[in-house]
Design a protein around this motif. Sequence first.
Motif, mmCIF file in Angstrom:
data_model
loop_
_atom_site.group_PDB
_atom_site.id
_atom_site.type_symbol
_atom_site.label_atom_id
_atom_site.label_comp_id
_atom_site.label_asym_id
_atom_site.label_seq_id
_atom_site.Cartn_x
_atom_site.Cartn_y
_atom_site.Cartn_z
ATOM 1 N N CYS A 182 35.060 25.926 -5.649
ATOM 2 C CA CYS A 182 35.876 24.879 -6.243
ATOM 3 C C CYS A 182 36.428 23.995 -5.133
ATOM 4 O O CYS A 182 36.899 24.512 -4.101
ATOM 5 N N ALA A 183 36.382 22.676 -5.333
ATOM 6 C CA ALA A 183 36.976 21.751 -4.358
ATOM 7 C C ALA A 183 38.488 21.872 -4.427
ATOM 8 O O ALA A 183 39.076 21.937 -5.520
ATOM 9 N N VAL A 184 39.130 21.902 -3.264
ATOM 10 C CA VAL A 184 40.582 22.043 -3.195
ATOM 11 C C VAL A 184 41.291 20.917 -3.938
ATOM 12 O O VAL A 184 42.339 21.142 -4.564
ATOM 13 N N THR A 185 40.748 19.713 -3.923
ATOM 14 C CA THR A 185 41.395 18.596 -4.625
ATOM 15 C C THR A 185 41.569 18.884 -6.114
ATOM 16 O O THR A 185 42.493 18.372 -6.729
ATOM 17 N N HIS A 186 40.695 19.704 -6.680
ATOM 18 C CA HIS A 186 40.807 20.047 -8.106
ATOM 19 C C HIS A 186 42.148 20.709 -8.415
ATOM 20 O O HIS A 186 42.695 20.547 -9.511
ATOM 21 N N PHE A 187 42.696 21.468 -7.466
ATOM 22 C CA PHE A 187 43.960 22.193 -7.700
ATOM 23 C C PHE A 187 45.166 21.259 -7.776
ATOM 24 O O PHE A 187 46.193 21.642 -8.332
ATOM 25 N N PHE A 188 45.084 20.087 -7.209
ATOM 26 C CA PHE A 188 46.262 19.242 -7.061
ATOM 27 C C PHE A 188 46.187 17.907 -7.787
ATOM 28 O O PHE A 188 47.173 17.204 -7.871
ATOM 29 N N ASN A 189 45.035 17.519 -8.299
ATOM 30 C CA ASN A 189 44.915 16.233 -9.003
ATOM 31 C C ASN A 189 45.267 16.372 -10.469
ATOM 32 O O ASN A 189 45.086 17.370 -11.074
#
Length: 189
Positions: A182-189
């Motif tokens: 999973c791309a880390v950006t997925h957790f925060f967007n």
Amino acid sequence: MDQKANEEKRWTINDLERLPDNAWLSYEIIGGELFIAKSPHLRHQRACGKILRPLDDWSEPNGVGEAFLNPEIIFSEADMVIPDVIWISNDRLAEVLDDSGHLTGAPELVIEVLSPGRENERRDKEAKLSLYNKQGVHEYWIAQWELQLVDVYRRIDQELTLIETLKDDDELSSPLMNGFSCAVTHFFN
């Protein structure tokens, strides 16, 4: 509560029953030290949900484990924590789930979403890291929603060791979950 009084007393899970029941506070005990946390920021809660979702999406078709939000883990009378997210294999869950629905042993993966403040940082980066290390957690992620990054600790030679700090489009994967990414950006967007 007076910080000095908290440091002098060795708290146990039995002491928690005497504390006021307050929906805005959560209590954890690590090594006999009481940690009191206020209800987290909405972005903290969003990050927890966004971390849980891909773990669930991977777990359901694979059928080898489950992700949970805010489970209570009672390691001992003096060590009770409520991590933000965990992933635990079905085999391990069968070993450590008690009749009250609490975990009594370490899941394979623990994720904490760091809230702002020195005390929160000390709790998650020092006290919980030490506790999870001692209890045999295989992997520990500390997600920082303000900085939009994830510190990944893995068990190497019997120690949880920081192996990488991921951010932006970096892909987070785990040897615990074959094929999970999973791309880390997925957790925060």
